[in-house]
Design an enzyme around this catalytic site. Sequence first.
Site, PDB file in Angstrom:
ATOM      1  N   GLY A 247       0.854  -1.245  -0.137  1.00 45.60           N
ATOM      2  CA  GLY A 247      -0.006   0.113  -0.078  1.00 45.60           C
ATOM      3  C   GLY A 247       0.765   1.361   0.058  1.00 45.60           C
ATOM      4  N   GLU A 289       4.231  -6.606   1.255  1.00 50.58           N
ATOM      5  CA  GLU A 289       3.822  -6.906  -0.140  1.00 50.58           C
ATOM      6  C   GLU A 289       3.529  -5.674  -0.923  1.00 50.58           C
ATOM      7  OE1 GLU A 289       0.968 -10.673   1.654  1.00 50.58           O
ATOM      8  OE2 GLU A 289       0.025  -8.560   1.654  1.00 50.58           O
ATOM      9  N   GLY A 291       2.922  -3.716  -4.142  1.00 55.01           N
ATOM     10  CA  GLY A 291       2.540  -4.017  -5.676  1.00 55.01           C
ATOM     11  C   GLY A 291       2.860  -2.738  -6.453  1.00 55.01           C
ATOM     12  N   ARG A 292       1.854  -1.831  -6.457  1.00 58.69           N
ATOM     13  CA  ARG A 292       1.894  -0.385  -7.101  1.00 58.69           C
ATOM     14  C   ARG A 292       3.327   0.163  -7.077  1.00 58.69           C
ATOM     15  NH1 ARG A 292      -2.605   2.842  -7.421  1.00 58.69           N
ATOM     16  NH2 ARG A 292      -3.390   1.665  -5.775  1.00 58.69           N
ATOM     17  N   ARG A 329      -9.094   3.447 -14.475  1.00 61.02           N
ATOM     18  CA  ARG A 329      -8.933   4.057 -12.886  1.00 61.02           C
ATOM     19  C   ARG A 329      -9.510   5.377 -12.968  1.00 61.02           C
ATOM     20  NH1 ARG A 329      -4.324   5.094 -10.892  1.00 61.02           N
ATOM     21  NH2 ARG A 329      -4.802   4.779  -8.803  1.00 61.02           N
ATOM     22  N   TYR A 333     -12.402   5.595 -10.239  1.00 60.34           N
ATOM     23  CA  TYR A 333     -12.147   6.414  -9.010  1.00 60.34           C
ATOM     24  C   TYR A 333     -11.600   7.895  -9.295  1.00 60.34           C
ATOM     25  CZ  TYR A 333      -8.610   2.752  -8.669  1.00 60.34           C
ATOM     26  OH  TYR A 333      -7.543   1.706  -8.993  1.00 60.34           O
ATOM     27  N   CYS A 360     -17.644   4.380 -25.599  1.00 62.50           N
ATOM     28  CA  CYS A 360     -19.032   5.042 -25.708  1.00 62.50           C
ATOM     29  C   CYS A 360     -19.178   5.291 -24.178  1.00 62.50           C
ATOM     30  CB  CYS A 360     -19.766   4.240 -26.699  1.00 62.50           C
ATOM     31  SG  CYS A 360     -19.452   4.049 -28.259  1.00 62.50           S
ATOM     32  N   TYR A 389      -2.217  -1.767 -12.117  1.00 62.75           N
ATOM     33  CA  TYR A 389      -3.748  -1.556 -12.033  1.00 62.75           C
ATOM     34  C   TYR A 389      -4.205  -1.001 -13.456  1.00 62.75           C
ATOM     35  CZ  TYR A 389      -3.066  -2.596  -7.223  1.00 62.75           C
ATOM     36  OH  TYR A 389      -2.444  -3.133  -6.078  1.00 62.75           O
TER      37      TYR A 389
HETATM   38  C1  PLP Z   1      -3.359  -5.036  -2.976  1.00 67.95           C
HETATM   39  C2  PLP Z   1      -2.852  -5.531  -1.811  1.00 67.95           C
HETATM   40  C3  PLP Z   1      -1.339  -5.372  -1.893  1.00 67.95           C
HETATM   41  C4  PLP Z   1      -0.583  -4.367  -2.575  1.00 67.95           C
HETATM   42  O1  PLP Z   1      -1.096  -2.982  -2.444  1.00 67.95           O
HETATM   43  P1  PLP Z   1      -0.369  -1.952  -3.238  1.00 67.95           P
HETATM   44  O2  PLP Z   1      -1.118  -0.779  -2.899  1.00 67.95           O
HETATM   45  O3  PLP Z   1      -0.390  -2.208  -4.663  1.00 67.95           O
HETATM   46  O4  PLP Z   1       1.257  -1.967  -2.664  1.00 67.95           O
HETATM   47  C5  PLP Z   1      -0.538  -6.069  -1.007  1.00 67.95           C
HETATM   48  N1  PLP Z   1      -1.198  -7.113  -0.247  1.00 67.95           N
HETATM   49  C6  PLP Z   1      -2.645  -7.371  -0.171  1.00 67.95           C
HETATM   50  C7  PLP Z   1      -3.414  -8.294   0.862  1.00 67.95           C
HETATM   51  C8  PLP Z   1      -3.534  -6.570  -1.101  1.00 67.95           C
HETATM   52  O5  PLP Z   1      -4.636  -6.930  -1.195  1.00 67.95           O
END
Ligand code: PLP
Length: 435
Positions: A247, A289, A291-292, A329, A333, A360, A389
């Site tokens: 996150g 964890e 991701g982004r 996206r 949102y 459309c 995403y």
């Molecule tokens: C989506 C998610 C992440 C990654 O979130 P990012 O904002 O992309 O870093 C990590 N752990 C869990 C359980 C998630 O659902």
Amino acid sequence: MRYFGTMNNNNGTLEIGGISVKKLAQKYKTPLYIIDQQLVEDNILNYKNNFKSNLFETEIVYASKAFLSKGICQLLSKYDLSIDAVSAGELYTIKSSDFPMHKVHMHGNNKTIEELKMCLDYNIGSVILDNVEEFNLLNKICEEINKNMDVMLRLNIGIDAHTHEYIKTSKHSSKFGESIFGDKVIDTIKKISDSKHLNLLGFHCHIGSQIFDTKAFLEGIEVMIKFLKKTSETLNIKIPEINLGGGFGVYYTEEDVEIDIKSFMQEMIKHIEKISQKENVNLEKVTIEPGRSIIANAGSTLYSVGYTKETFSGLKYVFIDGGMSDNIRPALYQAKYEAVVANKLNDPLTETVTIAGKCCESGDLIIKDCHLAKTDFNDLILVASTGAYGYSMSNNYNKLVRPAVVFVKDSKAQLSIKRETFEDLIKNDLPLENL
Ligand SMILES: *Cc1c(COP(=O)(O)O)cnc(C)c1O
């Protein structure tokens, strides 16, 4: 537009990975997702080099829902990162890349029997249990086939941090995990730790996405460690691990003050060390964890300009050859982005326009009030920071084909995901027999 990674202005034309986007457009057509491979690798190394401790082992798990392909799995594997999955489809994709399956961790609040069996069949690293019903089901499946599985339990720790600030009021209604505030959670943990087939590694939390407020993470660490201490004392069991989720917020526009990963990872480590020592908790392993923050800024989308239009109200549109089908996206949102006319980088930004797609829907806008150079038909527009995403949420609305994904590095481009074909659009579509 802020430049990221290997982006470079070469005589007015944007280069990424040492290759001009004009050449990429000629060879691969537009729309095109471009991944700056060097930046992905730098981001991975930034996590690896800074999220480490002398007191406990660390694990970095890439959250695959941000962007998943065989190529990204290979890159993660090159640097020994782990990966998560939340569906059978993600598991299957990861497996198809020859990724070491013991470094895969399975999430999800409603895993199906098929998915749980797949986790066992693939011998993945761990399953992050969401609730007690899931525990019962996985335990039963393991008993039936006499297999064991490492598990964590996802906790709702009452910190719900979504955007610029974290809110502690909407905390109890999230669909994910078991709340630490009820009495039930202790029973659930006892059941898991009593199981012969499931091995409880520890607890997981994930407090939201695109979070800028680092205090929310630090507070989460404290809640997790204190809960771990309380639980292991109450049940008299050893709980060696915590997983703090992802996150970490990234830059999309000037409104975002992104988290500096290097310094914040060091700060997190220090905080975990401090709290665990203070609470006298012996952590063996801590996992995050992201991701982004690994993939967002490394990805861009290249479009060709079609028509332009000035409405009766005076709004100026520039139309591009993609839209909400490759980047939902903004429509979903109100996500914001920056862009440039990638073949006119040295031209003055005289125009204020809305970049709109070809779908459309009136809401099919990519950027409102974007300052751009004056565009002509067939100019190239590059929208930055679409790596997370973007492709993973892409769709075939209006039967647009998904664009190709190309990885660029050291002046070489590799096609990583092919552009869909019209045949792909109808390959599962069967004519009716009875009319
Ligand atoms: C989506 C998610 C992440 C990654 O979130 P990012 O904002 O992309 O870093 C990590 N752990 C869990 C359980 C998630 O659902």
